[in-house]
Write an enzyme that holds these catalytic residues in place. Structure first.
Site, PDB file in Angstrom:
ATOM      1  N   ASP A 220       0.826  -1.207   0.000  1.00  0.00           N
ATOM      2  CA  ASP A 220       0.000   0.000   0.000  1.00  0.00           C
ATOM      3  C   ASP A 220       0.861   1.257   0.000  1.00  0.00           C
ATOM      4  O   ASP A 220       2.045   1.229   0.335  1.00  0.00           O
ATOM      5  CB  ASP A 220      -0.931   0.011   1.201  1.00  0.00           C
ATOM      6  CG  ASP A 220      -0.191   0.129   2.531  1.00  0.00           C
ATOM      7  OD1 ASP A 220       0.809  -0.594   2.715  1.00  0.00           O
ATOM      8  OD2 ASP A 220      -0.612   0.946   3.385  1.00  0.00           O
TER       9      ASP A 220
ATOM     10  N   ASP B  98       7.740   4.241  -1.405  1.00  0.00           N
ATOM     11  CA  ASP B  98       7.371   3.711  -0.091  1.00  0.00           C
ATOM     12  C   ASP B  98       6.057   2.942  -0.240  1.00  0.00           C
ATOM     13  O   ASP B  98       4.990   3.518  -0.197  1.00  0.00           O
ATOM     14  CB  ASP B  98       7.205   4.875   0.884  1.00  0.00           C
ATOM     15  CG  ASP B  98       6.813   4.444   2.275  1.00  0.00           C
ATOM     16  OD1 ASP B  98       6.945   3.264   2.596  1.00  0.00           O
ATOM     17  OD2 ASP B  98       6.360   5.322   3.048  1.00  0.00           O
TER      18      ASP B  98
ATOM     19  N   GLU C  87       0.146  -1.207   5.646  1.00  0.00           N
ATOM     20  CA  GLU C  87       1.197  -0.803   6.569  1.00  0.00           C
ATOM     21  C   GLU C  87       1.096   0.676   6.901  1.00  0.00           C
ATOM     22  O   GLU C  87       1.354   1.090   8.044  1.00  0.00           O
ATOM     23  CB  GLU C  87       2.572  -1.118   5.966  1.00  0.00           C
ATOM     24  CG  GLU C  87       3.752  -0.929   6.910  1.00  0.00           C
ATOM     25  CD  GLU C  87       4.340   0.481   6.926  1.00  0.00           C
ATOM     26  OE1 GLU C  87       5.198   0.767   7.768  1.00  0.00           O
ATOM     27  OE2 GLU C  87       3.922   1.317   6.082  1.00  0.00           O
ATOM     28  N   GLU C  88       0.718   1.479   5.926  1.00  0.00           N
ATOM     29  CA  GLU C  88       0.697   2.926   6.114  1.00  0.00           C
ATOM     30  C   GLU C  88      -0.335   3.374   7.145  1.00  0.00           C
ATOM     31  O   GLU C  88      -0.238   4.479   7.679  1.00  0.00           O
ATOM     32  CB  GLU C  88       0.426   3.630   4.775  1.00  0.00           C
ATOM     33  CG  GLU C  88       1.533   3.472   3.748  1.00  0.00           C
ATOM     34  CD  GLU C  88       2.805   4.212   4.110  1.00  0.00           C
ATOM     35  OE1 GLU C  88       2.833   4.861   5.173  1.00  0.00           O
ATOM     36  OE2 GLU C  88       3.772   4.144   3.334  1.00  0.00           O
TER      37      GLU C  88
ATOM     38  N   HIS D  43       5.505  10.003   1.187  1.00  0.00           N
ATOM     39  CA  HIS D  43       4.187  10.608   1.444  1.00  0.00           C
ATOM     40  C   HIS D  43       4.105  12.014   0.835  1.00  0.00           C
ATOM     41  O   HIS D  43       3.388  12.872   1.353  1.00  0.00           O
ATOM     42  CB  HIS D  43       3.887  10.690   2.941  1.00  0.00           C
ATOM     43  CG  HIS D  43       3.929   9.377   3.657  1.00  0.00           C
ATOM     44  ND1 HIS D  43       3.496   9.223   4.961  1.00  0.00           N
ATOM     45  CD2 HIS D  43       4.339   8.146   3.266  1.00  0.00           C
ATOM     46  CE1 HIS D  43       3.646   7.970   5.335  1.00  0.00           C
ATOM     47  NE2 HIS D  43       4.163   7.290   4.317  1.00  0.00           N
TER      48      HIS D  43
END
Length: 413
Positions: free
Chosen positions: A82, A143, A177-178, A382
């Site tokens: 994700d 990421d 995970e985020e 992000h």
């Protein structure tokens, strides 16, 4: 173009943003799109033992040990599929900057968006390298799709180089995970590794076995709306009370002003009207005592406002997310030592540092799977200014291969 880069460019164009508001697992169905692709690609590499959890969106695979290494404990590598909900991951348009010259990079000519060395001076450390950047309107997804691509590169190499001696290799790709839910349904027995590394870090050489203790706070503020012409002594403006709550927190303990081991209070969301407002915070500190003090300070601020405006004006839901894995890894520091040795053999300078965040590895370590974190080569996560070094991605894949070899040799001693 290398297979790692080809894979990365393919993966980032699949929107896999997670969403902490859905209450489902996975939090978004679109994460399955990448999971299905990865499961298929692993099978195409000739890996027979591939499991795709169609309910919760996990992918597991196992590469058998080389002949003579069957007794070595399995070593795992984990990355998450994700991307952060903080910035859109839809219609990602990555482009490559060849032989970066140290100048500002134009991301989007039409909107005049630049990646500048003034804002991001660490770019100057990458002169001469190839970079992959965004078009300035979305995040990139390094990421952690850089980590995913690097692990897939490891799998491709091991499956095509039988001369590489290694124990059983376990591969795991996780959702969510985020939003702190990446290990909620992770099947450690099925994964089958005694030790693992998450591949979810930043610049080449970064190696982390310390992370924040983390908590999340959801705040509901209940006001009273009255016509502003006759509001004296009657109105309770929930928006202003939300501002007052934030003002009670130490201004210097804000992510914008902290680094290294310094913790923070981070206001992630704020919205509402006079009648009702909501705020969402994350609270972080590496030191467990300071972490508990931060939570107490936050709750004290809430209690103060309830005494001032009436009980029930401010309601908070405060929940711990994960803890610093350092204390659990203290007895397994060979994982850090081996990673440092492997980096040095490849000409990479190890940079052992605390994670200013968390990884799936933090929770997995507490669940009995020791799991420090390795670099991916990415930066500015992000963010619309996210980028990754192609050179670092290739070097990280080499690092994973060497670790697979060195781990088997270390265990055999």
């Amino acid at each position: 173009m290398s297979s790692v880069v080809e894979r990365f460019l393919r993966y980032v164009q699949i929107d896999t943003r997670s969403d902490d508001r859905t209450g489902t697992s996975p939090s978004t169905e679109k994460q399955h799109n990448l999971a299905k692709l990865l499961a298929a690609e692993l099978k195409e590499l000739g890996i027979a033992d591939v499991t795709y959890d169609t309910e919760h969106c996990y992918v597991y695979a196992h590469i058998p040990a080389s002949e003579g290494c069957e007794n070595a404990p399995a070593l795992g590598f984990i990355a998450h599929m994700d991307t952060s909900p903080a910035v859109t991951g839809e219609n990602v348009k990555p482009h490559r900057v060849a032989n970066y010259d140290g100048k500002n990079i134009l991301l989007n000519e039409e909107q005049d968006i630049w990646l500048t060395t003034e804002d991001f001076p660490e770019l100057l450390e990458l002169i001469g390298q190839d970079l992959i950047v965004t078009d300035g309107t979305t995040l990139l997804g390094a990421d952690d799709k850089a980590g995913v691509a690097e692990i897939m590169g490891l799998a491709e190499f091991l499956m095509s180089h039988s001369e590489c001696r290694h124990g059983k290799i376990s591969i795991g790709f996780t959702p969510d995970e985020e939003i702190g839910s990446g290990t909620d349904y992770f099947d450690i027995p099925l994964f089958g590794a005694k030790y693992a590394y998450t591949v979810d870090g930043g610049a080449l050489g970064e190696l982390e076995y310390e992370n924040f203790n983390a908590a999340g706070a959801t705040v509901h503020i209940y006001g009273r709306n009255v016509h502003p012409g006759s509001a004296k002594g009657k109105m309770k403006n929930a928006l202003l009370i939300a501002q007052e709550l934030h003002g009670l927190l130490p201004v210097q303990q804000n992510p914008m002003y902290t680094e290294g081991y310094e913790g923070f209070f981070h206001l992630e969301r704020l919205g509402g009207i006079v009648e009702e407002a909501q705020a969402e915070y994350i609270i972080r500190d590496h030191d467990r005592t300071l972490f508990e003090q931060k939570k107490t300070l936050f709750l004290d601020a809430v209690h103060f406002l309830n005494r001032k405006y009436g009980e029930g004006t401010v309601v908070v839901e405060l929940e711990d997310s994960y803890y610093n894995m350092k204390e659990k890894l203290a007895d397994h520091m060979h994982l850090v030592t081996l990673a440092c040795e492997a980096m040095k053999e490849l000409g990479i300078e190890p940079k052992v540092m605390p994670i200013r965040g968390g990884t799936d590895g933090a929770r997995l370590t507490y669940e009995g799977l020791p799991c420090p974190n390795l670099c991916t080569g990415g930066a500015n996560y992000h963010s619309r200014f996210e980028y990754v070094s192609v050179d670092a991605m290739e070097k990280t894949k080499e690092l994973l291969v060497l670790l697979a070899e060195k781990y088997s040799a270390y265990i055999a001693k």
